[in-house]
Design a protein around this motif. Structure first.
Motif, PDB file in Angstrom:
ATOM      1  N   LYS A 112     -17.199  19.795  35.430  1.00 17.48           N
ATOM      2  CA  LYS A 112     -17.109  19.798  36.883  1.00 17.48           C
ATOM      3  C   LYS A 112     -17.122  18.362  37.393  1.00 17.48           C
ATOM      4  O   LYS A 112     -17.709  17.479  36.782  1.00 17.48           O
ATOM      5  N   GLY A 113     -16.462  18.140  38.510  1.00 20.38           N
ATOM      6  CA  GLY A 113     -16.526  16.851  39.170  1.00 20.38           C
ATOM      7  C   GLY A 113     -15.634  15.809  38.547  1.00 20.38           C
ATOM      8  O   GLY A 113     -14.787  16.115  37.703  1.00 20.38           O
ATOM      9  N   GLN A 114     -15.836  14.545  38.980  1.00 24.41           N
ATOM     10  CA  GLN A 114     -14.918  13.487  38.592  1.00 24.41           C
ATOM     11  C   GLN A 114     -15.135  13.008  37.158  1.00 24.41           C
ATOM     12  O   GLN A 114     -14.413  12.129  36.681  1.00 24.41           O
ATOM     13  N   GLY A 115     -16.125  13.549  36.458  1.00 28.01           N
ATOM     14  CA  GLY A 115     -16.300  13.202  35.045  1.00 28.01           C
ATOM     15  C   GLY A 115     -15.136  13.653  34.197  1.00 28.01           C
ATOM     16  O   GLY A 115     -14.910  13.137  33.105  1.00 28.01           O
ATOM     17  N   ALA A 116     -14.359  14.600  34.719  1.00 30.67           N
ATOM     18  CA  ALA A 116     -13.246  15.145  33.954  1.00 30.67           C
ATOM     19  C   ALA A 116     -12.267  14.056  33.556  1.00 30.67           C
ATOM     20  O   ALA A 116     -11.732  14.062  32.452  1.00 30.67           O
ATOM     21  N   LYS A 117     -12.046  13.084  34.457  1.00 32.87           N
ATOM     22  CA  LYS A 117     -11.033  12.068  34.158  1.00 32.87           C
ATOM     23  C   LYS A 117     -11.474  11.194  32.989  1.00 32.87           C
ATOM     24  O   LYS A 117     -10.647  10.772  32.193  1.00 32.87           O
ATOM     25  N   LYS A 118     -12.788  10.953  32.893  1.00 34.72           N
ATOM     26  CA  LYS A 118     -13.260  10.125  31.771  1.00 34.72           C
ATOM     27  C   LYS A 118     -13.015  10.838  30.449  1.00 34.72           C
ATOM     28  O   LYS A 118     -12.516  10.264  29.476  1.00 34.72           O
ATOM     29  N   VAL A 119     -13.372  12.125  30.425  1.00 35.50           N
ATOM     30  CA  VAL A 119     -13.173  12.889  29.188  1.00 35.50           C
ATOM     31  C   VAL A 119     -11.687  12.952  28.852  1.00 35.50           C
ATOM     32  O   VAL A 119     -11.279  12.795  27.696  1.00 35.50           O
ATOM     33  N   ALA A 120     -10.862  13.157  29.881  1.00 35.13           N
ATOM     34  CA  ALA A 120      -9.420  13.236  29.644  1.00 35.13           C
ATOM     35  C   ALA A 120      -8.912  11.927  29.066  1.00 35.13           C
ATOM     36  O   ALA A 120      -8.084  11.911  28.143  1.00 35.13           O
ATOM     37  N   PHE A 121      -9.421  10.812  29.591  1.00 32.45           N
ATOM     38  CA  PHE A 121      -8.972   9.506  29.104  1.00 32.45           C
ATOM     39  C   PHE A 121      -9.351   9.315  27.642  1.00 32.45           C
ATOM     40  O   PHE A 121      -8.537   8.897  26.813  1.00 32.45           O
TER      41      PHE A 121
ATOM     42  N   TYR B  15      -7.307   6.755  38.225  1.00 34.48           N
ATOM     43  CA  TYR B  15      -8.741   6.604  38.482  1.00 34.48           C
ATOM     44  C   TYR B  15      -9.064   6.362  39.946  1.00 34.48           C
ATOM     45  O   TYR B  15     -10.129   6.722  40.416  1.00 34.48           O
ATOM     46  N   LYS B  16      -8.137   5.746  40.670  1.00 32.75           N
ATOM     47  CA  LYS B  16      -8.475   5.461  42.060  1.00 32.75           C
ATOM     48  C   LYS B  16      -8.262   6.676  42.968  1.00 32.75           C
ATOM     49  O   LYS B  16      -8.652   6.665  44.118  1.00 32.75           O
ATOM     50  N   HIS B  17      -7.622   7.707  42.416  1.00 34.16           N
ATOM     51  CA  HIS B  17      -7.427   8.909  43.228  1.00 34.16           C
ATOM     52  C   HIS B  17      -8.585   9.871  43.025  1.00 34.16           C
ATOM     53  O   HIS B  17      -9.102  10.003  41.926  1.00 34.16           O
ATOM     54  N   GLU B  18      -8.974  10.507  44.103  1.00 36.49           N
ATOM     55  CA  GLU B  18      -9.974  11.561  43.981  1.00 36.49           C
ATOM     56  C   GLU B  18      -9.269  12.884  44.201  1.00 36.49           C
ATOM     57  O   GLU B  18      -9.251  13.421  45.307  1.00 36.49           O
ATOM     58  N   TYR B  19      -8.615  13.391  43.166  1.00 34.05           N
ATOM     59  CA  TYR B  19      -7.921  14.661  43.332  1.00 34.05           C
ATOM     60  C   TYR B  19      -8.935  15.780  43.477  1.00 34.05           C
ATOM     61  O   TYR B  19      -9.992  15.760  42.848  1.00 34.05           O
ATOM     62  N   LYS B  20      -8.594  16.767  44.292  1.00 38.97           N
ATOM     63  CA  LYS B  20      -9.472  17.933  44.333  1.00 38.97           C
ATOM     64  C   LYS B  20      -9.274  18.745  43.047  1.00 38.97           C
ATOM     65  O   LYS B  20      -8.197  18.705  42.448  1.00 38.97           O
ATOM     66  N   ASN B  21     -10.291  19.450  42.636  1.00 34.00           N
ATOM     67  CA  ASN B  21     -10.299  20.159  41.344  1.00 34.00           C
ATOM     68  C   ASN B  21      -9.845  19.263  40.195  1.00 34.00           C
ATOM     69  O   ASN B  21      -8.871  19.553  39.515  1.00 34.00           O
ATOM     70  N   PRO B  22     -10.539  18.126  39.998  1.00 40.76           N
ATOM     71  CA  PRO B  22     -10.052  17.191  38.960  1.00 40.76           C
ATOM     72  C   PRO B  22      -9.994  17.825  37.577  1.00 40.76           C
ATOM     73  O   PRO B  22      -9.114  17.483  36.787  1.00 40.76           O
ATOM     74  N   ASN B  23     -10.916  18.756  37.292  1.00 42.72           N
ATOM     75  CA  ASN B  23     -10.893  19.338  35.933  1.00 42.72           C
ATOM     76  C   ASN B  23      -9.573  20.049  35.669  1.00 42.72           C
ATOM     77  O   ASN B  23      -8.986  19.904  34.596  1.00 42.72           O
ATOM     78  N   VAL B  24      -9.062  20.778  36.668  1.00 39.47           N
ATOM     79  CA  VAL B  24      -7.794  21.481  36.475  1.00 39.47           C
ATOM     80  C   VAL B  24      -6.656  20.474  36.354  1.00 39.47           C
ATOM     81  O   VAL B  24      -5.782  20.599  35.497  1.00 39.47           O
ATOM     82  N   PHE B  25      -6.686  19.464  37.208  1.00 40.75           N
ATOM     83  CA  PHE B  25      -5.621  18.457  37.192  1.00 40.75           C
ATOM     84  C   PHE B  25      -5.500  17.823  35.805  1.00 40.75           C
ATOM     85  O   PHE B  25      -4.420  17.804  35.203  1.00 40.75           O
TER      86      PHE B  25
END
Lengths: 483, 462
Positions: A21-30, A97-107
């Motif tokens: 959940k939340g913006q941590g998704a982008k780190k894991v994706a990276f 990283y500079k974008h705060e997409y809604k539902n980042p985990n799905v994105f």
């Protein structure tokens, strides 16, 4: 085995990302995308670059009674495409990283899931697996563009989806036909397709069934009408995925599933394809000159560049094919870089209109340098990556027919016109209201642009690193085409 | 065979159980019954037997289709829970009627005699006429029942007329004997116009039952008016039984006169594909769209039929399985949405992706499957059908037409996906879904994706 790992790791990672959940998704994706890149480097290290044969093969029965197998492997061309994908995806994730997409985990799950589809397209050695992966790559990008895109996204992405499905269903019909022509209990393996000897007449229509699918994806004039709108309305990361990697699916499809499968069909229609491709180059370049929206401009420039690649590979000579392969890499790197820079500018100024920008050089020295390098790479200045590809492609087209080469050569002049006009309008001149407080690159942004710029020079100065990987595969392909 | 007896007995038991005060027991009861029937049916696998002095043959073909239809019903019933909470007095009857319809459906896939086919069609249809009108206070439901009944009985009459003509020409109702009789007639070079007439009239009768164009006019209105639960049953089980019976008829009885009926069936197939797909585009109601989409899917299944080769039966089997699992999920979600938002227009789905991610995801997978996109069962359904047809290269034009229309299909299937994920929710509440329905939806989604990855599970059966 390594191929299967490359194929399934992003899909597994996507499931993992979905749970965060939340913006941590982008780190894991990276991190997941970096792991994938490391895997592809391992595949490269274990790859025999002297051989044009398939390597890292894996073949498992899938629908056994029908002779359809889960068959994957890589030759030099596939490997380069896989490397391009695994190299670009972490950068694309980082660029968001500079974008705060809604539902980042799905994105981010969709981005990774799409990577599975893309890798699948490049390593599939069975026609139906190829088709399968072709669509698997499409579904996530449709949702990324349609859910997180701009104001007109629904109408535009709808057109994109229906357009591409329309093309690919023809490809499916052609594959089914080819499959039923294979001897015995039928097989959809790539080599079984290569061994087919079909009448010139059936090759002629199969050519069009397959070509429409690939031409829509690339896109080649006049099948390009979905592209500028889709690129413009999609979120920046989707545009990068579409232009950087997904359009290479179409070109790769031509190399693997069109040229060697229906060589007589190609020899009947290659001239027409070259004419279309060259019309596309000139037409798209001229439209690009007239654009005021940065994203649209680069979108049209992409049509022009892809037109040259298409022209080059349909010449069926070694220069043309090798040029096509290396230009796929260069174009992927340059266009992702350019779209990222446009994204940076847009996120700071809230506009993509050339006329309302200007004077950015005064505030952002670093950005200007990176922008200039990527832009010159795109124009094809010597020492940059674009030069190598365009030189080889144009020499291929010249060998085919000098007149075509002369017209196609306009691309270099026209590209210089629209690219430099863009740079001038955006970066030089007096500051506008929008660019008054423009700030230079952040650490994250540099981390994306530096690898891209390094690659621009690497391919430009030492193209042999890459050409030598694809050369045996290209020669192998040519020997199959000229069988 | 045992499955027919069990289904009839269970139907009657259910009827009486309907008198029970506590309606809560009815659903578990009928689910257990169906599970038993499903299991018992499998015992007949690889054990072909003929019953009632050659009236009925339970072979693998019958067992496979019975299995799919039973499972379809089993997965459909969990969505009937709302009826329970409303304490609808007739719930037991509805369940019984569905079981009786299933009896008819099983006869239709196992008949050996045209009379048995006729009886099967009638048993199934009469139950369906009642179910179509089961929402007694709704005008639409009444209209649907009346329309379905009038048209249905008319076409049953036509079917009977065809059967009689065939009897007149061959002197038998047994399909194997019919096949032999026409083979000997053809070897003597006798053109028998009564026989050919009989085939064509019978074809028209069955085409009505599977809502193939140009005998489809009843379908959109009836589908729309019928309570959604029974629409789902109509468009899956009834259609599967109809196509399976159709194919069996053509293969077992009329294979020798292929040349006589082939052009007619090609025309019916083309019309069905075109009318189904084009008709679906212009709908504003999701439910009506599904009605036209079910017409178009009848067209794809008919394509497998007219391919008429060794892969036709498994193509039809796989297509029915893929189509049923996706349709039930779609109708299930529609029912849940409709129960709360009182509308079956596309707009009712607005914002569902935000309020009910599970429903939206299930619906998306179903729509992609109906559209034939890979990773879902629908892709392999289309793939098997196209392969079956292309075995005869002269039929390439038909595949091209189907391909173009499949692309049209994407257009209307995506509309609901767009409504769910990209349109704002317009102050709709979250849809209340009980855990049993959610579980069923998950099962259906997994099934659709599983068949999309490992199609051999079903396609290798026959």
């Amino acid at each position: 085995m390594i191929t299967a790992l490359l194929l399934f790791w992003p899909a597994l990672a996507a499931l993992l990302v979905l749970l965060i959940k939340g913006q941590g998704a982008k780190k894991v994706a990276f991190v997941a995308a970096l792991v994938e890149f490391a895997l592809s480097l391992f595949a490269l290290s274990a790859f025999d670059t002297q051989s044009g044969a398939l390597q890292h093969k894996l073949s498992l029965p899938w629908i056994e009674s029908a002779g359809i197998s889960f068959s994957i492997g890589m030759d030099g061309i596939s490997l380069l495409m896989v490397l391009l994908t695994t190299f670009l995806v972490p950068l694309i994730v980082l660029s968001s990283y500079k974008h705060e997409y809604k539902n980042p985990n799905v994105f981010y799950a969709l981005v990774l899931f799409m990577q599975t589809g893309l890798i699948g397209v490049f390593v599939a050695m069975d026609a139906f697996l190829f088709y399968f992966m072709w669509e698997v790559a499409l579904i996530p990008i449709y949702f990324i563009a349609a859910v997180w895109g701009g104001a007109n996204r629904i109408r535009v992405t709808f057109k994109f989806f229906v357009y591409t499905i329309f093309g690919s269903l023809f490809m499916l019909a052609a594959f089914v036909y080819l499959y039923l022509q294979t001897p015995g209990t039928h097989s959809s393996d790539v080599n079984a397709f290569y061994q087919l000897t079909l009448s010139a007449e059936s090759q002629s229509w199969i050519f069009w069934f397959l070509f429409i699918a690939f031409a829509i994806k690339m896109p080649v004039f006049p099948f390009h009408t979905w592209q500028p709108d889709t690129y413009t309305e999609s979120p920046a990361q989707a545009t990068m995925l579409l232009s950087g990697i997904m359009l290479k699916m179409g070109i790769y499809g031509v190399l693997r599933w069109l040229l060697p499968v229906v060589p007589y069909g190609v020899s009947q229609w290659d001239e027409l394809v070259l004419v279309l491709a060259i019309i596309g180059i000139v037409y798209a370049s001229i439209i690009a000159i007239r654009q005021r929206d940065l994203k649209r401009l680069v979108a049209y420039s992409s049509i022009a560049h892809v037109g040259l690649i298409a022209a080059g590979i349909f010449t069926l000579n070694e220069q043309g094919l090798q040029g096509g392969v290396i230009q796929m890499l260069s174009h992927g790197i340059n266009v992702v870089g350019l779209f990222f820079i446009i994204d940076i500018i847009f996120s700071r100024t809230n506009t993509r209109e050339i006329t309302s920008l200007g004077g950015i050089t005064q505030n952002a020295k670093m950005l200007s340098i990176f922008f200039m390098v990527l832009l010159l790479g795109s124009v094809g200045l010597p020492l940059t990556n674009g030069f190598v590809g365009e030189f080889l492609l144009l020499s291929g087209v010249f060998q085919y027919q000098a007149g075509f080469g002369a017209v196609a050569g306009l691309t270099i002049i026209l590209a210089a016109v629209y690219m430099l006009r863009m740079f001038q309008g955006v970066m030089f001149g007096t500051k506008s209201e929008a660019t008054e407080n423009f700030t230079d690159l952040t650490f994250n942004e540099k981390a994306v642009l530096i690898p891209l710029v390094v690659m621009v020079f690497w391919i430009g100065l030492f193209p042999n690193t890459f050409l030598s990987i694809s050369e045996p595969a290209v020669n192998n392909l040519l020997s199959i085409i000229n069988r | 065979m045992t499955s027919i007896i069990l289904l009839s007995v269970f139907g009657i038991v259910n009827l009486f159980a309907g008198f029970a005060k506590n309606k809560q027991v009815l659903l578990p009861l009928v689910l257990v019954f169906l599970a038993i029937v499903f299991g018992v049916n499998l015992l007949d696998w690889n054990n072909t037997q003929t019953y009632f002095s050659n009236m009925l043959t339970i072979d693998n073909y019958a067992v496979a289709f019975t299995g799919i239809m039973t499972l379809t019903t089993l997965l459909l019933l969990p969505f009937s829970q709302k009826y329970i909470s409303n304490n609808d007095a007739n719930l037991g009857e509805y369940y019984s009627l569905m079981l009786f319809a299933l009896v008819g459906a099983v006869m239709m896939v196992g008949y050996e005699n045209l009379i048995m086919l006729f009886i099967g069609v009638e048993i199934m249809s009469i139950a369906m006429y009642v179910l179509a009108g089961s929402d007694k206070t709704s005008l639409r439901s009444n209209e649907a029942a009346l329309k379905y009944f009038l048209m249905g009985s008319f076409f049953t009459g036509i079917m009977l007329f065809g059967i009689v003509l065939i009897y007149a020409a061959t002197g038998t109702f047994n399909i194997t004997e019919i096949s032999a009789a026409q083979a000997s007639a053809l070897s003597e070079g006798l053109p028998d116009s009564i026989f050919v007439m009989g085939i064509l009239i019978l074809v028209i009768g069955i085409s009505f039952k599977i809502s193939a164009a140009p005998f489809h006019f009843w379908a959109p209105d009836v589908y729309e008016g019928t309570p959604t639960l029974f629409t789902a049953f109509m468009s899956t089980v009834v259609k599967t039984a109809g196509v399976a019976a159709f194919y069996k008829l053509m293969v077992a009885a009329f294979a020798a006169s292929y040349a006589a009926w082939f052009p007619t069936l090609v025309a019916i197939t083309v019309l069905t594909l075109v009318i189904g797909n084009i008709g679906a585009v212009i709908q504003t109601s999701f439910k009506r769209m599904m009605a036209y989409s079910s017409i178009s899917h009848a067209g794809y299944m008919l394509m497998a039929l007219i391919a008429f080769n060794e892969s036709s039966d498994k193509s039809i089997l796989f297509y029915s399985a893929a189509y049923s699992s996706a349709s039930i999920a779609a109708f299930g979600v529609l029912k849940l949405v409709q129960d709360q938002r009182r509308s079956h227009l596309y707009e009712a789905f607005n914002g569902l992706g935000k309020t009910n991610p599970l429903l939206a995801f299930t619906m998306t997978v179903s729509m992609l499957s109906l559209g034939g996109i890979p990773l879902t069962a629908g892709f392999f359904g289309k793939f098997f059908v196209f392969s079956a047809v292309l075995a005869n290269p002269d039929m390439l034009w038909l595949v091209v037409l189907a391909v173009v229309l499949a692309a049209v299909g994407i257009y209307y299937y995506l509309r609901v996906v767009i409504a769910m994920y990209m349109q704002p929710a317009a102050n709709y509440d979250t849809i209340r879904v009980n855990s049993f329905s959610s579980f069923t939806l998950i099962v259906l989604t997994v099934l659709t994706i599983l068949l999309g990855i490992a199609p051999a599970l079903v396609s290798e059966l026959l």
